[in-house]
Design a protein around this motif. Structure first.
Motif, mmCIF file in Angstrom:
data_model
loop_
_atom_site.group_PDB
_atom_site.id
_atom_site.type_symbol
_atom_site.label_atom_id
_atom_site.label_comp_id
_atom_site.label_asym_id
_atom_site.label_seq_id
_atom_site.Cartn_x
_atom_site.Cartn_y
_atom_site.Cartn_z
ATOM 1 N N ASP A 159 -1.277 -90.200 -11.807
ATOM 2 C CA ASP A 159 -2.563 -89.960 -11.892
ATOM 3 C C ASP A 159 -3.394 -90.506 -10.608
ATOM 4 O OD1 ASP A 159 -5.532 -89.480 -12.330
ATOM 5 O OD2 ASP A 159 -5.205 -89.739 -14.534
ATOM 6 N N HIS A 160 -3.448 -89.765 -9.436
ATOM 7 C CA HIS A 160 -3.957 -90.430 -8.374
ATOM 8 C C HIS A 160 -5.498 -90.887 -8.458
ATOM 9 C CE1 HIS A 160 -0.433 -89.238 -6.255
ATOM 10 N NE2 HIS A 160 -0.518 -87.836 -6.680
ATOM 11 N N GLU A 161 -6.179 -90.167 -9.154
ATOM 12 C CA GLU A 161 -7.653 -90.642 -9.325
ATOM 13 C C GLU A 161 -7.813 -91.823 -10.006
ATOM 14 O OE1 GLU A 161 -10.472 -87.350 -9.689
ATOM 15 O OE2 GLU A 161 -11.629 -88.539 -11.194
ATOM 16 N N ARG A 162 -6.967 -91.984 -11.296
ATOM 17 C CA ARG A 162 -7.014 -93.517 -11.788
ATOM 18 C C ARG A 162 -6.243 -94.379 -11.245
ATOM 19 N NH1 ARG A 162 -7.712 -91.307 -17.709
ATOM 20 N NH2 ARG A 162 -9.677 -90.716 -17.780
ATOM 21 N N LYS A 163 -5.276 -93.946 -10.243
ATOM 22 C CA LYS A 163 -4.474 -94.912 -9.871
ATOM 23 C C LYS A 163 -3.397 -95.668 -10.720
ATOM 24 C CE LYS A 163 -7.213 -95.919 -5.602
ATOM 25 N NZ LYS A 163 -8.111 -95.160 -5.918
ATOM 26 N N ARG A 164 -2.946 -94.949 -11.676
ATOM 27 C CA ARG A 164 -1.946 -95.389 -12.780
ATOM 28 C C ARG A 164 -1.201 -94.357 -12.991
ATOM 29 N NH1 ARG A 164 -5.309 -95.094 -18.505
ATOM 30 N NH2 ARG A 164 -4.897 -92.897 -18.882
ATOM 31 N N THR A 165 0.053 -94.797 -13.436
ATOM 32 C CA THR A 165 1.100 -93.916 -13.653
ATOM 33 C C THR A 165 1.736 -94.200 -15.043
ATOM 34 O OG1 THR A 165 1.793 -93.896 -11.268
ATOM 35 C CG2 THR A 165 3.603 -93.459 -12.979
ATOM 36 N N PHE A 166 1.914 -93.010 -15.864
ATOM 37 C CA PHE A 166 2.673 -93.006 -16.912
ATOM 38 C C PHE A 166 4.017 -93.213 -16.800
ATOM 39 C CE2 PHE A 166 -1.275 -90.756 -18.033
ATOM 40 C CZ PHE A 166 -1.606 -91.560 -19.296
ATOM 41 N N VAL A 167 4.962 -93.962 -17.057
ATOM 42 C CA VAL A 167 6.423 -94.177 -17.003
ATOM 43 C C VAL A 167 7.175 -93.658 -18.351
ATOM 44 C CG1 VAL A 167 8.309 -95.235 -16.306
ATOM 45 C CG2 VAL A 167 6.285 -95.896 -15.087
ATOM 46 N N ILE A 168 7.588 -92.666 -18.279
ATOM 47 C CA ILE A 168 8.430 -92.090 -19.537
ATOM 48 C C ILE A 168 9.983 -92.354 -19.386
ATOM 49 C CG2 ILE A 168 8.811 -90.307 -21.222
ATOM 50 C CD1 ILE A 168 6.156 -88.807 -19.886
ATOM 51 N N ARG A 169 10.163 -93.232 -20.424
ATOM 52 C CA ARG A 169 11.937 -93.570 -20.538
ATOM 53 C C ARG A 169 12.195 -92.900 -21.855
ATOM 54 N NH1 ARG A 169 9.632 -98.098 -18.076
ATOM 55 N NH2 ARG A 169 10.678 -98.642 -16.219
ATOM 56 N N LYS A 170 13.434 -92.075 -21.463
ATOM 57 C CA LYS A 170 13.744 -91.378 -22.983
ATOM 58 C C LYS A 170 15.466 -91.575 -23.063
ATOM 59 C CE LYS A 170 13.787 -87.107 -20.291
ATOM 60 N NZ LYS A 170 15.159 -86.876 -20.337
ATOM 61 N N ASP A 171 15.654 -91.155 -24.118
ATOM 62 C CA ASP A 171 17.285 -91.422 -24.615
ATOM 63 C C ASP A 171 17.535 -90.463 -25.692
ATOM 64 O OD1 ASP A 171 19.752 -92.338 -24.111
ATOM 65 O OD2 ASP A 171 19.542 -93.815 -25.277
ATOM 66 N N GLY A 172 18.629 -89.655 -25.387
ATOM 67 C CA GLY A 172 19.012 -88.721 -26.377
ATOM 68 C C GLY A 172 18.342 -87.385 -26.304
ATOM 69 N N LEU A 173 17.349 -87.294 -25.475
ATOM 70 C CA LEU A 173 16.547 -86.192 -25.227
ATOM 71 C C LEU A 173 16.424 -85.578 -24.022
ATOM 72 C CD1 LEU A 173 13.495 -88.273 -26.379
ATOM 73 C CD2 LEU A 173 14.492 -86.337 -27.770
ATOM 74 N N PRO A 174 17.342 -84.576 -23.657
ATOM 75 C CA PRO A 174 17.890 -84.279 -22.304
ATOM 76 C C PRO A 174 16.748 -83.163 -21.582
ATOM 77 C CG PRO A 174 19.254 -83.035 -23.846
ATOM 78 C CD PRO A 174 18.546 -84.077 -24.592
ATOM 79 N N ASP A 175 16.009 -82.696 -22.342
ATOM 80 C CA ASP A 175 14.968 -81.839 -21.812
ATOM 81 C C ASP A 175 13.555 -82.278 -21.664
ATOM 82 O OD1 ASP A 175 17.069 -79.877 -21.980
ATOM 83 O OD2 ASP A 175 16.717 -79.408 -23.801
ATOM 84 N N VAL A 176 12.721 -81.813 -20.896
ATOM 85 C CA VAL A 176 11.529 -82.096 -20.985
ATOM 86 C C VAL A 176 10.510 -80.634 -20.856
ATOM 87 C CG1 VAL A 176 9.737 -83.114 -19.233
ATOM 88 C CG2 VAL A 176 11.922 -84.451 -19.487
ATOM 89 N N GLU A 208 24.258 -89.116 -37.943
ATOM 90 C CA GLU A 208 22.645 -89.363 -37.658
ATOM 91 C C GLU A 208 22.576 -89.306 -36.179
ATOM 92 O OE1 GLU A 208 20.430 -93.042 -39.509
ATOM 93 O OE2 GLU A 208 21.115 -93.713 -37.144
ATOM 94 N N TRP A 209 21.373 -88.739 -35.736
ATOM 95 C CA TRP A 209 20.969 -88.501 -34.395
ATOM 96 C C TRP A 209 19.916 -89.414 -34.047
ATOM 97 C CZ3 TRP A 209 15.987 -86.726 -32.902
ATOM 98 C CH2 TRP A 209 16.214 -86.513 -31.380
ATOM 99 N N THR A 210 19.941 -90.000 -32.871
ATOM 100 C CA THR A 210 18.776 -90.753 -32.465
ATOM 101 C C THR A 210 18.121 -90.341 -31.160
ATOM 102 O OG1 THR A 210 19.844 -92.830 -33.357
ATOM 103 C CG2 THR A 210 17.923 -93.316 -31.771
ATOM 104 N N GLY A 211 16.742 -90.217 -31.020
ATOM 105 C CA GLY A 211 16.240 -89.579 -30.029
ATOM 106 C C GLY A 211 15.023 -90.815 -29.899
#
Ligand SMILES: O=P(O)(O)OC[C@H]1O[C@@H](O)[C@H](O)[C@@H](O)[C@@H]1O
Length: 303
Positions: free
Chosen positions: A217-234, A277-280
């Motif tokens: 987010d350029h205006e707020r000068k902040r970045t969301f970092v999304i780390r995921k596992d077991g979730l191949p699609d976005v 069992e599945w984990t995401g």
């Protein structure tokens, strides 16, 4: 609900016979008063809660894995039944069909074997939400097949990010990937740009993505970092102006301050056999943009 992180399960969007995005997000979940502890390596400064979803009989009836319709149509083409149909064909096809449907209906009502199909299919969904003292949010879904019948499901954390202005935001980590475009009947395209930016409605499912995605987010000068596992699609979604006006629970201008970027399993639904069992897992952190722009490139390929 347009906000927060609704859970899309066991269906994503309208790809199936259930309500849009499945039933999980519209259910009352219970709180587990005695949840298993956090892993010792992962417990420092974290508060957490476990929520449980167990399906009602109604949920299972709606889910097409066992429905009477499914049973009837699969038995209809059974080799033992078809010759009988042929035998009666010279009498009156319509009354014959009627008789067979009635017989099959009674079988469904009375046969232990058929009822067993439905009784044995069930799951337990445990959702752990944890918040660390530095503000990182971790959400872990565990879905377990607790009965004797396999089932498939799709899944997404429909994550609404709060942003300064949609035209000031870019997503990194999805470049060169294939995606299904919901605005073109899920046709498959390849991302050609260095980053995903926004000038109009976007409704896509990026396939087989890396486990770290960044939303800058350029205006707020902040970045969301999304780390995921077991979730191949976005999933990447912003309704833009025209669609916003058609959504009753969404302000006409709200599309400017939101962006959905969801860790998901959509292209290849998860098959879950009895006892499996599945984990995401998804972890969301917010960092100053200057801190994150350099190292992210190397993080993109791993968790
Ligand atoms: O309004 P809902 O059911 O929460 O869905 C919002 C959007 O969710 C997105 O994930 C879908 O791809 C869109 O097609 C949909 O419009």
């Amino acid at each position: 609900m347009q906000g927060g992180i609704p859970i899309c399960f066991p269906q994503f969007g309208n790809c199936g016979s259930l309500e849009q995005h499945g039933f999980a997000r519209n259910k009352i979940w219970t709180i587990d008063d005695n949840p298993p502890p956090l892993h010792t390596n992962d417990s420092k400064g974290k508060a957490y809660i476990d929520l449980l979803l167990k399906p009602s009989e109604e949920d299972l009836k709606c889910w097409p894995h066992w429905t009477a319709c499914g049973l009837l149509s699969s038995r209809w083409s059974h080799p033992v039944l078809s010759p009988a149909l042929t035998m009666h064909a010279d009498i009156d096809l319509r009354s014959c069909l009627h008789v067979w449907w009635s017989v099959l209906y009674l079988l469904c009502q009375n046969s232990d074997v058929l009822l067993t199909d439905h009784v044995l299919f069930s799951f337990e969904f445990r959702l752990r939400v944890s918040l660390s003292s530095d503000g990182d949010l971790t959400i872990i879904s565990r879905i377990r097949n607790i009965n004797g019948k396999p089932f498939n499901f799709s899944f997404a954390y429909h994550t609404y990010l709060s942003i300064s202005d949609i035209s000031e935001v870019r997503i990194e980590g999805l470049e060169t990937l294939d995606y299904l475009d919901n605005l073109y009947q899920r046709e498959r395209f390849t991302e050609q740009d260095d980053a995903v930016t926004f000038e109009s409605e976007v409704d896509r499912v990026y396939l087989s993505s890396p486990n770290v995605i960044a939303v800058l987010d350029h205006e707020r000068k902040r970045t969301f970092v999304i780390r995921k596992d077991g979730l191949p699609d976005v999933v990447v979604w912003n309704p833009w102006e025209k669609k916003s006006k058609t959504m009753v629970d969404f302000g006409d201008e709200e599309y400017k301050q939101m962006l959905c970027v969801d860790g998901a399993v959509i292209e290849r639904p998860i098959p879950l056999r009895p006892g499996e069992e599945w984990t995401g897992r998804v972890e969301l952190s917010v960092v100053p943009s200057s801190y994150c722009s350099e190292p992210l490139d190397s993080q993109h390929r791993g968790l």
